[in-house]
Design a protein around this motif. Structure first.
Motif, short mmCIF file in Angstrom:
data_model
loop_
_atom_site.label_atom_id
_atom_site.label_comp_id
_atom_site.label_asym_id
_atom_site.label_seq_id
_atom_site.Cartn_x
_atom_site.Cartn_y
_atom_site.Cartn_z
N ARG A 190 0.82 -1.22 0.00
CA ARG A 190 0.00 0.00 0.00
C ARG A 190 0.85 1.26 0.00
O ARG A 190 0.40 2.31 -0.46
N HIS A 191 2.06 1.16 0.53
CA HIS A 191 2.94 2.33 0.61
C HIS A 191 4.31 1.93 0.07
O HIS A 191 5.25 1.68 0.85
N TYR B 29 7.13 4.80 4.79
CA TYR B 29 6.32 5.63 5.68
C TYR B 29 7.10 6.84 6.20
O TYR B 29 6.74 7.42 7.23
N THR C 266 11.06 11.53 0.26
CA THR C 266 10.02 10.62 0.70
C THR C 266 10.16 10.27 2.18
O THR C 266 9.38 9.49 2.72
#
Length: 322
Positions: A75-76, A80, A254
């Motif tokens: 999903r990522h 994170y 990121t």
């Protein structure tokens, strides 16, 4: 080690710094609240609200340190790392709402209704503020020591550490304002001095919240790497003998220690498709080796001979650690 158990030495030091600030703020918040109620001091109650806001923000920062270290998943895919910036944004909102707005309220209420204090109230309030000044100063010195140990200004790239420094610095200045306001109230008998100190504390907190919130927003919506890093990456690409020109270079942070790099490059004529693929892989690995923070590297590669022959350019992407 990897995953949630992986933690860098700067992160461990930042966690200690945050815990020191949290402990100091919790103790100080209770002391200020009790002293403010006993003395009926709006400036002291404003400072109590300030310390409560700071305590909640430290909890946010601890969450940021833990959650931002989780590894990438389906999903990522880019990890994170931006959780750090999200929780820092919440901390800025907390400073604004719980600290700044309550301080304004206390100041205007004191101007409207007035307040009476006894000498014992002044003494208790000034003692509490003096203890708070020492505790906040110790916490600030701890944070500044870590900033220096991590390279000065570059250490403030960490939003958690930056927030602690801003909070502690604001707290020291806020306590000073509260002490001045209370002392002038005691000498003159005019509550306007404490009310003005409370409003000034509110204005200071709103300003700090705005600055921290703006920086967190910039990083959340996709801030580029610093110009020095971008320049070095471009120079490395342009030095490759197979690259004729670097048409565009895009970077995006990121996370605190991870950057996405995407470049559109034109290759020299005469390379066949197999050579283009080998060159792209070698270049990406060179960038990853020279710049460990480049965790994701993507190249949009164009072979001029293939383009002139009407074939589509090859776009390639690779994780920086590959």
């Amino acid at each position: 080690m990897s995953g949630t158990t992986a933690e860098s030495n700067p992160d461990r030091k930042t966690r200690v710094t945050v815990l020191v600030a949290l402990t100091a703020n919790l103790v100080i918040a209770v002391a200020k609240a009790v002293g403010g109620l006993f003395a009926g001091s709006p400036a002291l109650l404003s400072e109590a609200a300030h310390s409560v806001a700071d305590s909640l923000n430290e909890v946010f920062l601890l969450a940021a340190l833990r959650r931002s270290r989780r590894p990438a998943d389906r999903r990522h895919p880019f990890g994170y790392g931006k959780e750090r910036y999200f929780w820092s944004l919440l901390a800025a909102v907390g400073i604004f709402v719980m600290g700044g707005c309550f301080s304004f309220f206390q100041g205007f209420e004191a101007l409207r209704n007035g307040t009476e204090e006894k000498l014992s109230g002044y003494v208790a309030g000034l003692i509490v503020l003096g203890v708070a000044f020492v505790a906040e100063g110790v916490s600030l010195l701890r944070a500044l020591h870590q900033v220096r140990a991590q390279g000065g200004a570059s250490g403030l790239r960490d939003p958690a550490l930056r927030t602690v420094v801003a909070e502690d610095g604001t707290a020291v200045l806020g306590v000073t304002l509260a002490m001045v306001g209370m002392a002038l109230h005691m000498v003159t008998g005019q509550v306007v001095w404490e009310a003005a100190a409370s409003i000034a504390i509110g204005a200071l907190l709103v300003f700090v919240a705005y600055v921290l919130g703006r920086e967190a927003r910039d990083q959340l919506i996709g801030e580029a790497a610093d110009p020095e890093l971008r320049g070095r990456i471009r120079a490395l690409l342009e030095a490759q003998p197979e690259i004729d020109s670097v048409e565009a270079l895009f970077t995006m942070m990121t996370g605190l220690e991870s950057t996405l790099v995407a470049a559109r490059i034109d290759l020299v004529p005469g390379l066949d498709s197999e050579e283009v693929e080998e060159v792209a892989v070698r270049i990406k690995r060179s960038v990853a080796r020279m710049f460990p923070q480049a965790r994701e590297i993507f190249l949009d590669v164009t072979d001029r001979r293939a383009q002139e022959a009407g074939q589509s350019p090859a776009a390639t992407g690779e994780r920086g650690g590959a």
